[in-house]
Design a protein around this motif. Structure first.
Motif, short mmCIF file in Angstrom:
data_model
loop_
_atom_site.label_atom_id
_atom_site.label_comp_id
_atom_site.label_asym_id
_atom_site.label_seq_id
_atom_site.Cartn_x
_atom_site.Cartn_y
_atom_site.Cartn_z
N SER A 1 105.72 17.04 21.36
CA SER A 1 104.41 17.08 21.99
C SER A 1 103.99 18.52 22.25
O SER A 1 104.82 19.38 22.50
CB SER A 1 104.47 16.30 23.31
OG SER A 1 103.33 16.50 24.08
N ARG A 2 102.68 18.73 22.24
CA ARG A 2 102.14 20.07 22.50
C ARG A 2 102.20 20.46 23.97
O ARG A 2 102.08 21.65 24.29
CB ARG A 2 100.69 20.15 22.03
CG ARG A 2 100.56 20.10 20.53
CD ARG A 2 99.10 20.13 20.10
NE ARG A 2 99.06 20.24 18.65
CZ ARG A 2 98.93 21.40 18.01
NH1 ARG A 2 98.79 22.52 18.69
NH2 ARG A 2 98.92 21.43 16.69
N ASN A 3 102.33 19.50 24.87
CA ASN A 3 102.34 19.82 26.30
C ASN A 3 103.51 19.17 27.03
O ASN A 3 103.39 18.73 28.17
CB ASN A 3 101.01 19.41 26.95
CG ASN A 3 100.75 17.92 26.90
OD1 ASN A 3 101.35 17.20 26.10
ND2 ASN A 3 99.85 17.44 27.74
N ASP A 4 104.66 19.13 26.37
CA ASP A 4 105.86 18.57 26.99
C ASP A 4 106.33 19.52 28.10
O ASP A 4 106.61 20.69 27.84
CB ASP A 4 106.95 18.42 25.93
CG ASP A 4 108.17 17.67 26.42
OD1 ASP A 4 108.46 17.69 27.64
OD2 ASP A 4 108.86 17.08 25.57
N PRO A 5 106.43 19.03 29.35
CA PRO A 5 106.86 19.92 30.43
C PRO A 5 108.34 20.32 30.35
O PRO A 5 108.76 21.25 31.02
CB PRO A 5 106.60 19.09 31.70
CG PRO A 5 106.63 17.67 31.24
CD PRO A 5 106.13 17.68 29.82
N SER B 1 108.71 23.35 25.22
CA SER B 1 107.48 23.77 24.55
C SER B 1 107.52 23.37 23.07
O SER B 1 108.60 23.18 22.50
CB SER B 1 107.31 25.29 24.66
OG SER B 1 108.28 25.95 23.85
N ALA C 1 99.01 16.28 22.30
CA ALA C 1 99.29 16.52 23.73
C ALA C 1 99.59 15.20 24.43
O ALA C 1 98.70 14.57 24.99
CB ALA C 1 98.11 17.23 24.37
N GLY D 1 102.51 14.80 26.56
CA GLY D 1 103.55 15.00 27.57
C GLY D 1 104.95 14.89 27.00
O GLY D 1 105.23 15.34 25.89
N HIS D 2 105.83 14.24 27.75
CA HIS D 2 107.24 14.13 27.37
C HIS D 2 107.52 12.89 26.50
O HIS D 2 108.68 12.54 26.29
CB HIS D 2 108.11 14.13 28.63
CG HIS D 2 109.57 14.36 28.39
ND1 HIS D 2 110.06 15.35 27.55
CD2 HIS D 2 110.66 13.69 28.84
CE1 HIS D 2 111.39 15.29 27.53
NE2 HIS D 2 111.77 14.29 28.30
N SER E 1 103.60 9.12 29.73
CA SER E 1 102.65 9.42 28.66
C SER E 1 101.73 8.23 28.35
O SER E 1 100.77 8.38 27.59
CB SER E 1 103.40 9.82 27.38
OG SER E 1 104.21 10.95 27.61
#
Length: 181
Positions: free
Chosen positions: A124-128, A131, A151, A153-154, A159
């Motif tokens: 994902s582009r916005n995995d916390p 990266s 995007a 998330g995880h 998600s």
């Protein structure tokens, strides 16, 4: 021989609404159980995966988060990695981040050897927890084809992906390739 599917959840396991649990319920895939989901030790988890692969030769692994790091560590040590036909690696966890060291100290450094079986990584582009740049570097090291999921998330329950049909399509493609269709 049809490949069996082994689900490898990450830290704290996958809850009832996680796509891995939904796939297990819908398709009868096998979850590799761990002795301690909350305080994971790499060696313990590797033993559980080893036993699962020996019991399910010709398996396709479906790993999430810490499960991806497990696959890399296990494959670098096991004499039975050849029994795995392929792996779907989803949202790898970057256990080398400083804030992860206290709880996941036995998981660092991440093994960066080419996997001895075909693999696809969904990231994902916005995995916390990792990266996209870091996931891309791991995919390269492991020899995995990287799929950018956008995007999301995880790629877990938070998600809101439900049974994540896009991910299951990736798995079905791997199964088709490995079964020679």
């Amino acid at each position: 021989m049809t490949a069996s599917v082994l689900l490898l959840p990450g830290w704290h396991n996958s809850g009832p609404d996680h796509w891995q649990s939904l796939w297990q319920d819908a398709h009868g895939y096998t979850r590799v159980e761990q002795h301690n989901w909350d305080f994971p030790l790499r060696g313990d988890w590797m033993i559980q995966l080893e036993e699962a692969v020996l019991a399910n030769p010709n398996a396709v692994l479906v790993a999430h988060s810490l499960g991806c790091v497990l696959v890399a560590a296990w494959a670098s040590h096991s004499r039975h990695a050849h029994k795995v036909k392929a792996a779907l690696l989803v949202a790898p966890a970057d256990v080398e981040r400083p804030e992860m060291q206290h709880m996941l100290h036995s998981w660092s450094p991440i093994v960066r050897e080419r996997l001895p079986f075909p693999s696809v990584m969904a990231a994902s582009r916005n995995d916390p927890y990792c990266s996209l740049l870091r996931a891309s570097a791991l995919a390269h090291a492991w020899g995995s084809r990287l799929v950018d999921c956008g995007a999301v998330g995880h790629i877990n329950t938070d998600s809101h992906l439900g049974d994540w049909p896009e991910g299951h399509a990736l798995l079905l493609d791997l199964l088709k390739e490995k079964n020679g269709h």
